[in-house]
Enzyme design. Sequence first.
Site, PDB file in Angstrom:
ATOM      1  CB  CYS A   9      -6.698  -4.471  -4.426  1.00 22.58           C
ATOM      2  SG  CYS A   9      -6.122  -5.938  -5.282  1.00 22.58           S
ATOM      3  CB  ILE A  10      -8.176  -0.464  -1.314  1.00 27.49           C
ATOM      4  CG1 ILE A  10      -9.138  -1.104  -2.295  1.00 27.49           C
ATOM      5  CG2 ILE A  10      -8.464   1.018  -1.156  1.00 27.49           C
ATOM      6  CD1 ILE A  10      -9.077  -0.554  -3.706  1.00 27.49           C
TER       7      ILE A  10
END
Lengths: 105, 169
Positions: A104-105
Site C-alpha cells: 500500500c505504500i
Amino acid sequence: MPTRTIAGSEVDVNDEGFFTDPSQWNEDMAVELAKESGIDELTDPHWTVIHFMRKEYDDKGTGPTVRALGKTSGVTVKELYQLFPKGPAKMAAKIAGIPKPRGCI
Amino acid sequence: MSTDTSPSTSTDTGAPETIEKVSVIISKGSLDGIYPGLIMANGARAEGIEANVFFTFFGLDAIHAKRHEHIKVATVGNPGLHVATWLGGLPGMSSVMTHVMEKQIEELDIPSIPEFVEMISDTGAGMYACKASVDLFKMERSDFIEQVDDIITVGEFYDIAAGGHIIFT
C-alpha cells in the site's frame, strides 16, 4: 491462464499483463514492454531499476515498493517517477517481468 | 439479474473507466487523521494517477515545519482506541499511545509523517495549504516545509481539482 507473445516468445501473463513466471523474461521483452507502456528508450537508470526489481523479487518473492526502490536502488523517488510516469513499482514490475507488487505504500 | 461482469464503460470511448486524477483534502491534525489521506495520495501516484493534496484546518500541522514531527494520536474522544476516556486523559497517555503506534507503523515499513510528506511531493503530487486556515492560525509561508507548492484559496483548489475526484479526510 492467458499467454501472449512478446519479442517472439510465448509467455504466461495474468489479466493485467504481468508475468506469472519471471523466468520466461528476457531483456528484449523489456524493450518491447517498455514501448507498450510509452517508454521509447530504456536508459541506464531504467535498466538499474529493472534489474533491481528482479533481484528483489528473487530474494524476497515480491517486488519492492516505491519507497524501498527510492531508498535502495540508487535512484531517487523523484527520478523514479520521471523514469516510470505511470507509477514506478507497477510499471517497472511489468517491464521487468515480475508480478505486480501489492504493497500500500 | 445481469450476468455481465465486465467493468463499466464510459459511453463515448467504450474504454474501461479508470480514475485519472484525485485531490485529497486532509483536515485533521491527529496521527490517525493525517495518515489515511497521505496513503491515499501516495497510492494514487503509485498507480500513475495524478494527485494533489490540500491541507486545511488542523491538517496544516502535517506540513508545519515545527509541528509535523510531533503529530499525536488522540487518546480522548477516540472510541476506536478502546481506551476509557478517563484513562486516555491522564498526562502522557497521548505520547505513550503515539509512541506505540509509531513503532507499529515503522514495523510495517510505512514512513513517518515528515518523510511521507516529502516522498509524496517527490512523486510529483501537488501540495497546497488552505489560505483561510493559514490566516486563521496566523501562519505564514515560512512556517511550512519547503515541499508546499502554494497557499491557495478554496476557489483555486477547485480549479486545481477540476476533472478529478475529491477525497475528504
